[in-house]
Design a protein around this motif. Structure first.
Motif, PDB file in Angstrom:
ATOM      1  N   UNK A  68       7.585  37.455 -23.073  1.00  0.00           N
ATOM      2  CA  UNK A  68       8.984  37.813 -23.298  1.00  0.00           C
ATOM      3  C   UNK A  68       9.917  36.622 -23.098  1.00  0.00           C
ATOM      4  N   UNK A  69       9.410  35.530 -22.521  1.00  0.00           N
ATOM      5  CA  UNK A  69      10.207  34.312 -22.383  1.00  0.00           C
ATOM      6  C   UNK A  69      10.457  33.655 -23.744  1.00  0.00           C
ATOM      7  N   UNK A  70       9.664  34.019 -24.755  1.00  0.00           N
ATOM      8  CA  UNK A  70       9.779  33.446 -26.100  1.00  0.00           C
ATOM      9  C   UNK A  70       9.676  31.926 -26.077  1.00  0.00           C
ATOM     10  N   UNK A  71       8.852  31.407 -25.161  1.00  0.00           N
ATOM     11  CA  UNK A  71       8.626  29.973 -25.086  1.00  0.00           C
ATOM     12  C   UNK A  71       9.627  29.218 -24.243  1.00  0.00           C
ATOM     13  N   UNK A 110      20.575  27.729 -25.429  1.00  0.00           N
ATOM     14  CA  UNK A 110      20.788  26.282 -25.315  1.00  0.00           C
ATOM     15  C   UNK A 110      20.481  25.766 -23.929  1.00  0.00           C
ATOM     16  N   UNK A 111      20.430  26.675 -22.939  1.00  0.00           N
ATOM     17  CA  UNK A 111      20.065  26.311 -21.567  1.00  0.00           C
ATOM     18  C   UNK A 111      18.626  26.713 -21.249  1.00  0.00           C
ATOM     19  N   UNK A 112      17.834  26.919 -22.304  1.00  0.00           N
ATOM     20  CA  UNK A 112      16.411  27.258 -22.135  1.00  0.00           C
ATOM     21  C   UNK A 112      16.239  28.608 -21.440  1.00  0.00           C
ATOM     22  N   UNK A 113      17.121  29.562 -21.788  1.00  0.00           N
ATOM     23  CA  UNK A 113      17.109  30.900 -21.192  1.00  0.00           C
ATOM     24  C   UNK A 113      16.974  31.936 -22.300  1.00  0.00           C
ATOM     25  N   UNK A 114      16.108  32.908 -22.092  1.00  0.00           N
ATOM     26  CA  UNK A 114      15.998  34.083 -22.963  1.00  0.00           C
ATOM     27  C   UNK A 114      16.630  35.269 -22.253  1.00  0.00           C
ATOM     28  N   UNK A 115      17.338  36.099 -23.016  1.00  0.00           N
ATOM     29  CA  UNK A 115      17.848  37.374 -22.505  1.00  0.00           C
ATOM     30  C   UNK A 115      17.077  38.482 -23.199  1.00  0.00           C
ATOM     31  N   UNK A 116      16.581  39.444 -22.425  1.00  0.00           N
ATOM     32  CA  UNK A 116      15.847  40.566 -22.997  1.00  0.00           C
ATOM     33  C   UNK A 116      16.108  41.822 -22.178  1.00  0.00           C
TER      34      UNK A 116
END
Length: 248
Positions: A68-71, A110-116
């Motif tokens: 879920x981090x999508x990389x 852009x800050x290397x963060x995924x929201x889910x």
């Protein structure tokens, strides 16, 4: 809802207004600096490892949490409250309120963060709610793994939980619940800037200020996030012709 009959604030001249605002600005700056100090302390918290293989269900079926981090290296998750078998109108108005404000994610990316969103209900049923609302954020069901993912916390409550992944391992870095999930909310931030505020009964406002958006002893069923029995954002979706049938 119109405010044309609401009591009017005191009127003054520009010089007095700016002087009073300057006094308030001192408090605002102190509040901002206090928030900076809290954020700094948050960045210094230790972390706790979570099994990276913990399964959640997405559009392609069960996947491990780390997917879920999508990389990306960081993940913000919103644990969405769910009422299985209930209609769309009966789903969580607070979680709906918060996530309706989550749209453009390129800035957190852009800050290397995924929201889910990790919904606490079944995937197929809750995904139809996601589609009815027209949301675009990643959506998963965490229902089979809530005992693991929300260890020590109340399952069924809204939570925001942050994670970090390193070398195939996943670490929980922060979590909050209750009013803490207002971190997702911009509408309240905007309302707080206005003269009448959130217009909720608990607020400290001048005598006679409108406070009709929330329960009172005389109107215990009024909810700040609902209008005519539904989460507020539903009505625009229904007018657009979307089906809110979650059993289809």
């Amino acid at each position: 809802m119109t405010l044309e009959n609401a009591p009017e604030p005191a009127v003054t001249d520009r010089a007095d207004f700016e002087a009073r605002l300057a006094e308030l600005r001192i408090q605002e700056k102190a509040h901002s600096r206090a928030g900076d100090r809290i954020a700094a302390a948050r960045r210094r918290l230790p972390v706790v490892e979570v099994d990276a293989r913990t399964p959640v269900t997405g559009p392609d079926g069960p996947v491990p949490l780390i997917d879920t981090f999508e990389g990306r290296s960081q993940l913000i998750t919103y644990y969405f409250m769910w009422h299985p078998g209930h209609t769309a109108a009966e789903q969580c108005e607070g979680c709906t309120w918060n996530n309706t404000q989550v749209d453009e994610l390129s800035y957190v990316h852009s800050r290397d963060i995924t929201y889910a969103v990790l919904c606490q209900g079944p995937y197929e049923e809750s995904k139809r709610y996601h589609e009815f609302m027209g949301w675009t954020m990643p959506w998963y069901s965490a229902q089979p793994s809530l005992d693991t993912l929300l260890e020590g916390r109340q399952i069924g409550m809204m939570h925001v939980v942050c994670y970090l992944q390193r070398d195939g391992r996943v670490f929980e870095t922060y979590w909050t619940t209750g009013r803490g999930v207002e971190a997702v909310d911009i509408n309240y931030r905007l309302m707080d800037l206005t003269v009448y505020g959130r217009q909720e009964p608990w607020e400290d406002s001048p005598e006679g200020w409108p406070q009709t958006h929330g329960p009172t002893p005389d109107a215990p069923d009024v909810h700040p996030f609902r209008t005519d029995g539904r989460p507020i954002a539903h009505w625009s979706r229904l007018r657009a012709g979307r089906s809110d049938d979650l059993t289809a």
